[in-house]
Design an enzyme around this catalytic site. Structure first.
Site, PDB file in Angstrom:
ATOM      1  CE  LYS A 283      13.477  -7.824   0.610  1.00  0.00           C
ATOM      2  NZ  LYS A 283      12.908  -6.896   1.621  1.00  0.00           N
ATOM      3  CD  GLU A 369       1.995   2.019   8.139  1.00  0.00           C
ATOM      4  OE1 GLU A 369       2.760   1.794   7.181  1.00  0.00           O
ATOM      5  OE2 GLU A 369       1.070   1.238   8.484  1.00  0.00           O
ATOM      6  NE  ARG A 397      -1.817   1.429   5.137  1.00  0.00           N
ATOM      7  CZ  ARG A 397      -1.529   0.155   4.867  1.00  0.00           C
ATOM      8  NH1 ARG A 397      -0.319  -0.319   5.116  1.00  0.00           N
ATOM      9  NH2 ARG A 397      -2.438  -0.648   4.360  1.00  0.00           N
TER      10      ARG A 397
END
Length: 621
Positions: A283, A369, A397
């Site tokens: 990344k 979540e 969620r």
């Protein structure tokens, strides 16, 4: 004698078909140019940054091997899809990304035929790709479907539900796991690249399939062979889990080595059944600060990329997120049973100081979540005091868990809901528009809407003391600049406060639009009430206000349908009050991306817009 410069390939690539006309030897230079273009563009426009730098080679290889848009590529989340946008006809618009009327921050079907699935929340790609694969088979099409999942999205339970189903159905599809959580280690080098090409090649595939057919009538030997294959394969690749789910696993391979990616994808494009390609990427690849701190450079404001640093923030006013983070640390010092939970939002939710000061009481559950909410319920059952720090859009969620695991048991879980209301640049998938509407219907739940940062601090304390579920919702960005009371005190539950006594009409404010409400109240001589609680409503104050005023205005930065204003309407109906009520809030529409202030102006939620709505409704011109 001057050496001729290499030709610039990216200038001539408008769509992937242009890319596919190039020789494979040119792809390395395309990658260099694409990474430079991304760096220059995002540094001028702001946006998601580190993830896209890490997917440059993967994006090129995918569009080079697959016949997009006929073949369908499904990106998860979309942070990593900026290079995809550049190669699919939106290169010259990239500097408008996340801005009003500009490019959408994530893949968006309305924007391009190359964007096969609109995304924003994570862990959806495998489910969507499986649906597309089933459709391709039923329509007898020869299209290929690829899902790319990364940036931690594989931690979401929905991804594993989809993997389990896909392995069972045995549809033709490829799942690419973009593993960017660690640097490329020594074992992801020449040997693994060679093995990936070998295991995805025709010889290995034909032997593998022929062996299975030959052994079908011999269960005992077949099982032995299967276990032997798994044992041998497990010695060189960590794919046993995916193999058990029904996938053929290849990898891990170097996600920045284009020859390996291209060859492996060409091989895997011909393979039948569900396939997984595990690639390792870095990344922030190609920009040293982002490589060193990929989390800090995940999303960036405008910056001078030649200075190798982000611009320093100059405001002295704390954000609501910072106010929450400070309160959490202060409260933890007083209560050793306080536990903080977040679904992969440590930085965004202001939990960095707490995680360092109280590492044993801090739980980042990754992008999960539902688990975050039920984990909090379990802690509460055991006598601990959990605080769930979560964005409004992500709490959607965990709605079933909030009802089933927290509210029904009336457990003392505090939900600190960040990014409530207009969020801005991330668009429709991230606006905190719905929380008041979807929370208000849940029994046992107390809902508070602070008007400023000090009220936010006191409401967090108030909610933490209650022996029942509580939600405190606050906006993104800086506060109003009020002084923070270092002391913490409990507010009386369900009581609003009259800030201004006016004539004829009363404005009931819920939340952080109080400054705009004050301007309107002063201009029209309205009674102004900071309601503070959406649930329970201050019925006594409401009854008095109804009896002494000719009309009401409710103001909230949430959807009108089912929101705080709707709660006021219900009380008026129950009291058989026949006075006009104007509900001001967000419309029955998804709010697009753009600057937060510009969005508020377009929705008439600034002082002038609210003033005009009130004057028009009550004919005060």
């Amino acid at each position: 004698m001057n050496q001729p410069k290499n030709p610039s390939y990216l200038n001539d690539i408008d769509i992937p078909e242009d890319l596919r006309q190039l020789p494979e030897t040119a792809l390395g230079q395309v990658a260099d140019e694409l990474r430079d273009y991304l760096l220059n563009s995002v540094s001028h426009s702001s946006g998601h940054f580190a993830s896209g730098l890490g997917t440059v080679e993967l994006t090129i290889a995918l569009h080079y091997v697959y016949e997009t848009p006929f073949d369908q590529i499904v990106w998860d989340v979309g942070h990593q899809a900026y290079p995809h946008k550049i190669l699919t006809g939106r290169k010259h618009q990239l500097q408008t990304i996340r801005q009003t009327d500009g490019l959408h921050p994530f893949p968006w079907r309305e924007e391009s035929p190359y964007d096969t699935f609109s995304v924003g929340h994570s862990s959806t790609s495998i489910s969507a790709a499986l649906g597309m694969s089933i459709a391709a088979r039923l329509e007898n099409q020869q299209r290929k479907v690829v899902a790319i999942i990364g940036d931690g999205a594989l931690t979401g339970g929905m991804a594993f539900e989809a993997l389990n189903h896909a392995g069972d159905l045995h549809e033709d599809m490829l799942v690419i796991i973009n593993d960017n959580e660690m640097s490329i280690s020594e074992n992801v080098g020449a040997l693994n690249n060679y093995l990936a090409r070998l295991l995805s090649g025709k010889l290995y595939t034909s032997i593998r399939e022929s062996s299975k057919k030959a052994l079908q009538g011999l269960p005992t030997i077949k099982e032995l062979a299967k276990r032997t294959e798994e044992h041998l394969k497990g010695m060189v690749v960590p794919g046993t889990l995916f193999e058990e789910l029904g996938f053929n696993y290849i990898g891990p391979v170097d996600g920045h080595h284009l020859p390996t990616l291209v060859d492996t994808l060409k091989n895997m494009r011909q393979m039948k059944g569900p396939q997984i390609l595990h690639i390792m990427t870095q990344k922030g690849k190609g920009y040293a600060p982002a490589e060193a701190d990929p989390i800090g450079w995940h999303a960036v404001p405008k910056f001078n990329h030649k200075e190798f640093k982000k611009p320093a923030t100059t405001t002295l006013t704390p954000t609501y997120t910072q106010v929450f983070g400070q309160w959490l640390c202060d409260m933890a010092a007083l209560d050793p049973k306080l536990m903080a939970i977040t679904p992969a939002m440590r930085e965004g939710s202001g939990l960095v100081p707490f995680s360092k000061a109280y590492p044993d009481r801090y739980f980042d559950v990754a992008i999960a979540e539902q688990h975050a909410v039920t984990l909090a319920a379990g802690l509460a059952c055991a006598g601990f005091h959990p605080v769930v720090a979560i964005y409004s859009t992500f709490l959607q969620r965990g709605f079933d868990q909030l009802i089933h695991d927290v509210a029904i048991q009336n457990l003392p879980v505090l939900f600190a809901i960040d990014r409530a209301g207009i969020v801005g640049n991330d668009g429709a998938t991230h606006q905190g528009a719905f929380d008041l509407a979807y929370l208000r219907c849940v029994p046992n739940l107390v809902i508070m809407t602070p008007a400023d940062e000090n009220e936010c601090r006191q409401m967090l304390y108030t909610g933490f003391q209650l022996q029942q579920p509580v939600a405190v919702r606050y906006p993104r960005g800086v506060g109003t600049g009020v002084a923070l009371d270092p002391n913490m005190r409990s507010l009386p539950i369900g009581q609003g406060r009259v800030l201004r006594q006016g004539k004829q009409y009363a404005l009931l404010n819920f939340g952080h639009l109080l400054a705009e409400a004050e301007v309107v109240a002063n201009a029209l001589d309205l009674t102004l009430i900071d309601m503070r609680f959406v649930k329970p409503l201050d019925r006594d104050l409401l009854q008095t206000t109804i009896a002494t005023h000719a009309g009401l205005i409710t103001l909230e930065e949430g959807v009108i349908a089912g929101g705080a204003g709707s709660a006021v309407n219900e009380v008026c109906m129950a009291l058989k009050a026949s006075l006009p009520i104007l509900n001001i809030g967000l419309p029955d529409a998804f709010i697009k991306h753009g600057d937060t202030d510009e969005i508020r102006h377009s929705l008439h939620l600034h002082a002038d817009g609210i003033l005009e709505q009130v004057k028009t409704y009550f004919n005060l011109h």
